[in-house]
Design an enzyme around this catalytic site. Sequence first.
Site: not given
Length: 1010
Positions: A261, A263, A373, A577
Amino acid sequence: MHDDIPLTVGRVTRVLTERILPAVHAESVPLTAQWHELPGEPVSPAEGLALDYTPYAVGTPWGAAWGTTWFRLTGEVPAHWAGRRVEVVADLGFDRDMTGFQCEGLVYRADGTPVKSLNPRNQWVLVAEEAEAGRAVELYVEAASNPILVAGNPFVPTREGDIVTSSSTRLYTTGRLDLAVFERDVFELALDVQVLLELQAELPPGPRRMQVLQALDEAMDRLDLQHVASTAGDARAALVDVLARPAEASAHEISAVGHAHIDSAWLWPLRETIRKVARTTASMTTLIDETDDFVYGMSSAQQYAWIKEHRPEVWDRVKAAVDAGRFVPLGGMWVESDTVMPSGESLVRQFLHGQRFFETELGIRCRGVWLPDSFGYSPALPQLMRRAGFEWFFTQKISWNQVNTFPHHTFLWEGIDGSRVLSHFPPMDTYNAQLSGAEVALASRQFRESRVATGSIAPVGWGDGGGGTTREMTGKASRLADLEGSPRVRWEHPDAFFDRTREQLPQAPVWVGELYLELHRATLTSQHRTKQGNRRTEHLLVEAELWAATAAVRTGTAYPHDELDALWQQVLLQQFHDILPGTSIAWVHREAVEQYARVTEAAEAIIARSLAALVGEGDTALEANAAPFERAGVPAGGAVERESRTDEPGAYAVSLSERDGGWVLDNGVVAVTVSAEGLVTSAVDLATARDAIAPGREGNLLQLHEDVPNRWDAWDVDRYYRNRVTDLRDVSVLSAAVDDEGVARVVVERHISADSTVRQELSLAPGARLLEISQETDWHETETFLKVAFRLDVRAEHVAAETQFGFHRRVTHTNTSWEAAKFETSMHRFVLAEERGFGVALVNDSTYGHDVTRDVVGDDVVTTVRLSLLRAPRFPDPETDQGVQTHRYGLVIGADAEVATREGALMGTPPRRLTGARRVAPLVTATGEGIVVSSVKEAADRSGDLVVRVYESLGGRARGTLRLDLPVAAVTTVSLLEEPLDDGEVVVVDGEVPVVLSAFEVRTFRVARA
Ligand SMILES: [Zn+2]
């Protein structure tokens, strides 16, 4: 017999940690190291390799925050290692207790080809499977000294979050830079032992657990702790039998997919994410090559686009792995965006730009939406996913709920229009799984659909600079493929999981409405300029498309596809996000504001250019209206002479009179009383004689709350924030006047504190039922929440809050823990409180958070609606929201859903004044109650076709027409990806398309021009 389970567990744990794991690379020689430190921005690999290098001693601190240090490592394989697997082991100064979020490296060969990454739990680089004696080693490491911002006590304000304010202290100290023999037997023994040790901890008392413990004891007996490498094979032999026993027939099945993951920005800037993605994908393609069955999944077309542009060699490897079916693009979106705040058009473009990239560059169409997420999920999403062609939805975040446990893991999610999408939350409760015994057992234990379904998904790997899946994880997966006492684990594409699940669960449970995250509620408000930039640019781009398409049809002006695509992609990126929610470091938000300014400038230029072509040269004063509703006689999507507007002073002229030290504004439609305190004490809809404001109560009351959450400062507001409140009642300036255009304006100025001030202008235009408030706040507070309250004389059971392509209703009470947890909720351009016969709306042009409470005045229940305006958290950006901030919002006096939708849309797209020679007739005009045009643009395939999107805005059945004022060859209904649907051909009669829409239905038409 005598037994002592803790004795065995303690023995195995210590031997594993202190003897077996260190023996994987027991034999090593130091490499010769040289370095070159670069503060500031990174350079290309070619430039990095060509730097001047000077000698470096291991143990020397390196790397100030955000800098890059290039290391050159050289050495020679010792003669007696010939034929053995030799690796470089490089510890850049990693904290192994954190899986990412710190320094990282990407290793290159001397010819500049990337090899793999160096991460806290992934510190090796292969030199040769069977090394030759004397083989020369020369490798380069591009090491990034990203500061650690979340260690230990993670929410302490720091100035390291921007290269402009960060320190020059060197942050990391290398541990070892060695050439080492990789002992395969020892590595495999470590995994055998670890898997069994973790398995037995999850097993109930009984024969399987005892036999595993016995086997582990026997393995320890066979292992010579002074000669681990040479006895590891013998120790493994003691474990063969317990590892070979198959899983139970009904064991839970885990569909593992390799994952990291990453970001797209968060505690690092966007430019660092480009490198994080390159490092991780370099490692993952390497792991794919070294395994037979491992499958790695990565989302976000933007991240693929970065690799393509910045690391072409890695891109070639990714493409090859995609072709082989081992590297799987996921999610079909441009980024893993927030889904609560972006507009409907923005979410459509996330899918359009994402899927087009995957299809064009990789020949892949994603079948599911992958959003592990983001912070809650809009109830408009199911329809948008379905209409974009997606079959499934994946997230995990709702397991972070503070109070309520979500009742399903595999379910159908139903949106505001009734669309349903098969959805899955991994019962492992993580998107960074490592396949530990505890994790796989948790998945099996927690899975809510075990009565009827057999499996769940596990995203496996370290994200955010952890480098993704490790060889330890693939080693565990192979042992867990079929192991007694454990769920079965296999690598597979999530599509395969969903295909199987759809068959197993024909009657899946249904969840209706938003997936509200009971956490991170302040992400609707933190970093106001970022929110404002998003709202304004997404409206500007829709407007730019409308005028550019109109100009293309009317004047033959070329439609600026390249420019609009680039601008949309910039806005879509900022919807990531951790950017739009306001939870990134100062650097990221500084750049976001700069990007919004650039997008604004470019979109304004497109609009000006297109309108100039449309109206020609002339002196007539015109007004153009890009909003989807007629505005004072100016049609939606058209322009007319200003003098033909219908709201000029006259019938609805505003009178302004003084009363009790305050003012009364009356335009014949509404009458508003502003008190001597600058508060709205009455707002009467003159037709119904209903006052929007509860008796003796006020609107426009600014309120301050102390706002120090227990954790996650920029993310969270905790419920107790309401317990301390300060009402701002003292006025420093109160004045009023009617301006040249007949608009009455009341100016209210206040001191918020010794440091902060606020200036409001309350304005009422002729004929309007909107009391508009323009606010400028010079904000220098810390850990303070600013809200503006309106206490409404409306007994509302629900409030309706706009979301993408419609609205959703939330109850105003707190009867259940689910409702009580929603003490801060989202909206787009309006929130409406309504009872039978009368309603009041609050509209805004750039905020998203609000709260609603009920209380009693006299015998009546009143509804208090408060817009969330500003916060001032200090982590991760210590200067969040400081300085001058602007807001526009307003009270719509006498509103229903139609009025609220219109007033919100009009506020989002202000009118434009210009001079020219002629009017502009709209290309597209919608008729029919509730039908709203959302977009008019040229098709993304650049065929010259027009795309027109409409939606039903009121929650009912709508019947009407679309009038097309252009030569039309054919009209078809298409998907959100602008592709034909099976029943897509539409009849056009005299340029009119009949339209029937169900509640909140979104429909897209493609118009082929004649
Ligand atoms: Zn994230």
